[in-house]
Write an enzyme that holds these catalytic residues in place. Structure first.
Site, PDB file in Angstrom:
ATOM      1  CG  ASP A 197      60.312 -16.348  39.952  1.00 55.11           C
ATOM      2  OD1 ASP A 197      59.373 -16.299  40.766  1.00 55.11           O
ATOM      3  OD2 ASP A 197      61.343 -15.656  40.060  1.00 55.11           O
ATOM      4  CG  HIS A 198      56.493 -19.952  43.648  1.00 55.01           C
ATOM      5  ND1 HIS A 198      57.688 -19.790  44.274  1.00 55.01           N
ATOM      6  CD2 HIS A 198      55.566 -19.496  44.520  1.00 55.01           C
ATOM      7  CE1 HIS A 198      57.498 -19.257  45.472  1.00 55.01           C
ATOM      8  NE2 HIS A 198      56.204 -19.066  45.645  1.00 55.01           N
ATOM      9  CG  HIS A 260      60.393 -15.372  44.340  1.00 57.98           C
ATOM     10  ND1 HIS A 260      60.323 -16.258  43.297  1.00 57.98           N
ATOM     11  CD2 HIS A 260      60.510 -16.129  45.453  1.00 57.98           C
ATOM     12  CE1 HIS A 260      60.396 -17.488  43.776  1.00 57.98           C
ATOM     13  NE2 HIS A 260      60.518 -17.449  45.068  1.00 57.98           N
TER      14      HIS A 260
HETATM   15  C1  BG6 Z   1      60.510 -19.762  47.922  1.00 61.98           C
HETATM   16  C2  BG6 Z   1      61.619 -19.592  48.916  1.00 61.98           C
HETATM   17  O1  BG6 Z   1      60.984 -19.631  46.610  1.00 61.98           O
HETATM   18  O2  BG6 Z   1      59.523 -18.778  48.159  1.00 61.98           O
HETATM   19  C3  BG6 Z   1      61.104 -19.671  50.337  1.00 61.98           C
HETATM   20  O3  BG6 Z   1      62.600 -20.604  48.710  1.00 61.98           O
HETATM   21  C4  BG6 Z   1      59.979 -18.691  50.540  1.00 61.98           C
HETATM   22  O4  BG6 Z   1      62.138 -19.424  51.279  1.00 61.98           O
HETATM   23  C5  BG6 Z   1      58.932 -18.856  49.452  1.00 61.98           C
HETATM   24  O5  BG6 Z   1      59.407 -18.953  51.814  1.00 61.98           O
HETATM   25  C6  BG6 Z   1      57.892 -17.765  49.541  1.00 61.98           C
HETATM   26  O6  BG6 Z   1      56.862 -18.076  48.644  1.00 61.98           O
HETATM   27  P1  BG6 Z   1      55.382 -17.594  48.915  1.00 61.98           P
HETATM   28  O7  BG6 Z   1      54.623 -18.072  47.733  1.00 61.98           O
HETATM   29  O8  BG6 Z   1      54.954 -18.213  50.217  1.00 61.98           O
HETATM   30  O9  BG6 Z   1      55.465 -16.101  49.020  1.00 61.98           O
END
Ligand code: BG6
Length: 508
Positions: A197-198, A260
Site C-alpha cells: 500500500d504505497h 490507502h
Molecule cells: C493509486 C490509485 O493507488 O493512488 C490512483 O490507483 C491514485 O488512482 C493514486 O491516483 C494516488 O496516489 P498519490 O501517491 O498520488 O496520492
C-alpha cells in the site's frame, strides 16, 4: 532513565540491518508502474548508495525485446521520472545488472528462463542472491504467477531468502480476497509476502507514528473526551487519464478507500504498539479495523455517498465528464467520488464520527487528516471576545505542503479583547530542507530487508474488505442515476448529509 537510554531491546538494530545482495524480478516490467515509479525508485536507491552492494534486476513482460532494448527503455523511464537528475556513472552501473525475460505469464518457459537468469547472476558473482519477486501486473495475474513460481521451485531457496511483493488491488471483493489469500499462502509463507500500500511508504504517513508516539502532548487528548470528529480527505484534481479499463472496474471505493484511506484511519486511531516490529504494529491496526462495524443494507445509505464527475474545469481548461472519458461505457455506474461516515467502536473512539472522502477531478490535490477538537466548555469573554473563538483543529497534511498545523485561538492585538484562530505550523520543506524519498524507495528497501511493518498483512486486508464489501454489494443493487459533481468542484452536495449538525466539510 534518560530518554536516550530507553532503547527498546526488542527493536534495537532492526532498522539498520545490512541488506543482503538481492536480485529483484519485476513481473510487468514494461508497465506504467515500473516505468513511472519502480525503475526511478531503484535508480534513486542506487544513487543514495542504499541498494545492497550487489544488486541485479530482471524484468519480465510480454514484449518480445532483447536485454539491451529493455535497458534503453529503463534508461528513458529513469531520465523522465527520477526525482534527481540521473548521474551517468550510477545509471550505467545499475543498467549493466539489468536483464529481460520476454513471454506471457502463463508460459512455463518464462519461469524456466527466469530460473536460469537468477542462477546465472548467482554463478557469475559466486554468491547466492536473495530473491524478491515484484508482481506489478494486472491483479488477475497474481494467482497465476504465484502458482507458477511455486511449480518451478522458485518460491524458496535453501541458501537465500525469497520474498514476493504484491501490488494493489489485493482482491477486488471480500470473496475474491478469500480466494487469493490462501492461493498465495499455499505457495509462500506469510513472512515472505509483502502486500503493497504505497501510502505507507510516504514520509508524512510514517510521521503520524512519530507524531503520536514520540510526543507526550497528544496522548491525553487523543480520545472521545476531547475529539469531536475527524475528516480524512484524499482529493485529486486529475481525472482517470488513460486508465478507464482499470478504473471503471474499480471505482473510488476500491481504488483509494479500501486501502490507502483505511490505512490512514488505522494509523490515526491505533493504540501504541509494544514495539515497532511488523506484527506488533499490524496487530494494533487490525484491532482498529475490527472495531468498525461492517455496514449493512440498512446503514449503507446513511453512511456512504458516491458520485461521478461531470464536465467542468481543471488546470484552467475545460475537461470532459467521467461518462465522456475515453473507454468509459455511457451507462457506467462507477463512482469517482466517495464519502463515508465510519465509527471506531472502542473505548477510545466510540461516538466520534470519522469521515472519509476521496474523489477524482476535485478542486485540487490534497491529502490530509483534520482532527477537530471539542469546543471549550465555557466562554468567559464578553460577546465581542467570543465571536472568533473556534474549536482547535489539528491538521496533518500528507501532500502537498507536507506538514502539521494546529489552530489556536489568539488575542488580536489592540485595546479590546477580540480573538481569532492562528496557526502553529511545522512544514517538512522548511524544517528539514531535504528532499523526501519516494514511497516506493522506502518500500522496495524494506521488502529487500525483510521488514514488513509498512506492508499489509493477510488479516488486515481481509478486515479492510469486510468494511468495504457490504457497501459495494449494496451499491450494486441500486441502478438509479448517481449523484454528480462538476469537475473542479469540492464534490457533490449529497456528501453534506453524512455530517452531524453544525459540522462542515473542510474546503478543498
Ligand atoms: C493509486 C490509485 O493507488 O493512488 C490512483 O490507483 C491514485 O488512482 C493514486 O491516483 C494516488 O496516489 P498519490 O501517491 O498520488 O496520492
Amino acid at each position: 532513565m534518560a530518554i536516550a537510554e530507553q532503547v527498546n531491546p526488542l527493536v534495537e538494530g532492526l532498522e539498520r540491518l545490512p541488506v543482503h545482495p538481492t536480485t529483484l524480478a519485476i513481473f510487468g516490467g514494461t508497465g506504467d508502474l515500473a516505468h513511472r515509479k519502480l525503475l526511478p525508485a531503484v535508480y534513486n536507491l542506487a544513487h543514495e548508495g542504499a541498494l545492497p552492494e550487489r544488486f541485479n534486476l530482471i524484468a519480465i513482460a510480454r514484449s518480445d525485446i532483447a536485454h539491451d532494448d529493455y535497458r534503453s527503455m529503463a534508461r528513458e523511464s529513469i531520465s523522465q521520472y527520477s526525482r534527481t537528475p540521473p548521474d551517468e556513472q550510477v545509471l550505467s552501473k545499475l543498467l549493466e545488472q539489468v536483464r529481460y525475460v520476454p513471454g506471457s505469464f502463463d508460459d512455463d518457459s518464462v519461469y524456466a528462463r527466469l530460473g536460469e537468469e537468477l542462477k546465472q547472476f548467482d554463478d557469475e558473482a559466486g554468491i547466492v542472491f536473495n530473491r524478491v519477486f515484484y508482481l506489478s501486473t494486472a491483479p488477475e495475474f497474481f494467482p497465476l504467477i504465484v502458482s507458477k513460481l511455486g511449480e518451478h521451485g522458485l518460491s524458496d531457496h535453501d541458501d537465500a531468502e525469497v520474498r514476493v511483493v504484491i501490488e494493489k488491488p489485493f482482491g477486488t471483493s471480500l470473496a475474491e480476497l478469500r480466494e487469493l489469500n490462501p492461493q498465495v499462502l499455499s505457495v509462500f509463507d506469510e513472512k515472505q509476502v509483502f502486500r503493497i500500500d504505497h501510502y505507507l511508504g510516504k514520509e508524512t504517513v510514517q510521521n503520524m507514528l512519530a507524531f503520536r508516539f514520540a510526543n507526550g502532548l497528544f496522548e491525553p487528548i487523543w480520545n472521545r473526551n476531547y475529539i469531536d470528529y475527524v475528516q480524512i480527505t484524499a482529493a485529486e484534481d486529475v481525472g482517470i487519464g488513460r486508465r478507464a479499463g482499470y478504473y471503471d472496474q474499480s471505482g473510488a471505493l476500491r481504488d483509494l478507500v479500501q486501502n490507502h484511506m483505511l490505512q490512514l484511519l488505522t494509523l490515526l486511531c491505533m493504540e501504541p504498539p509494544v514495539t515497532f516490529s511488523a506484527d506488533d504494529v499490524r496487530d494494533e491496526k487490525v484491532k482498529v479495523l475490527h472495531a468498525i462495524h461492517p455496514p449493512t443494507d440498512e446503514t449503507v445509505p446513511n453512511i456512504a455517498v458516491r458520485a461521478q464527475y461531470t464536465a467542468g474545469m481543471a488546470e484552467g481548461k475545460d475537461v470532459p465528464g467521467y461518462l465522456e472519458e475515453e473507454g468509459v461505457p455511457d451507462d457506467s455506474h462507477t463512482e469517482t467520488y466517495v464519502a463515508l461516515r465510519l465509527e471506531v467502536d472502542n473505548w477510545r473512539w466510540a461516538g466520534v464520527p470519522i469521515y472519509l472522502r476521496t474523489g477524482k477531478r476535485l478542486a485540487r490535490k490534497i491529502t490530509e487528516i483534520a482532527v477537530q477538537l471539542k469546543p471549550v466548555p465555557h466562554l468567559a469573554f464578553q460577546a465581542e471576545g467570543s465571536v472568533g473563538v473556534q474549536p482547535n483543529q489539528l491538521i496533518m497534511t500528507m501532500q502537498p505542503n507536507e506538514g502539521v498545523s494546529l489552530s489556536l485561538g489568539a488575542k488580536i492585538p489592540g485595546t479590546r479583547m477580540r480573538i481569532r484562530p492562528v496557526n502553529m505550523e511545522f512544514l517538512y520543506g522548511t524544517a528539514f530542507l531535504s528532499q523526501s524519498p519516494e514511497a516506493y524507495e522506502r518500500l522496495i528497501m524494506d521488502a529487500m530487508r525483510g521488514d514488513a511493518t509498512l506492508f499489509t498483512r493477510d488479516d488486515e486486508v481481509e478486515a479492510q474488505w469486510r468494511i468495504c464489501d457490504p457497501i459495494l454489494q449494496e451499491w450494486s443493487h441500486e441502478d438509479g442515476p448517481l449523484p454528480t459533481y462538476p469537475a473542479g468542484s469540492a464534490g457533490p452536495e449529497e456528501a453534506n448529509r453524512l455530517l452531524s449538525e453544525g459540522q462542515r466539510w473542510r474546503a478543498i
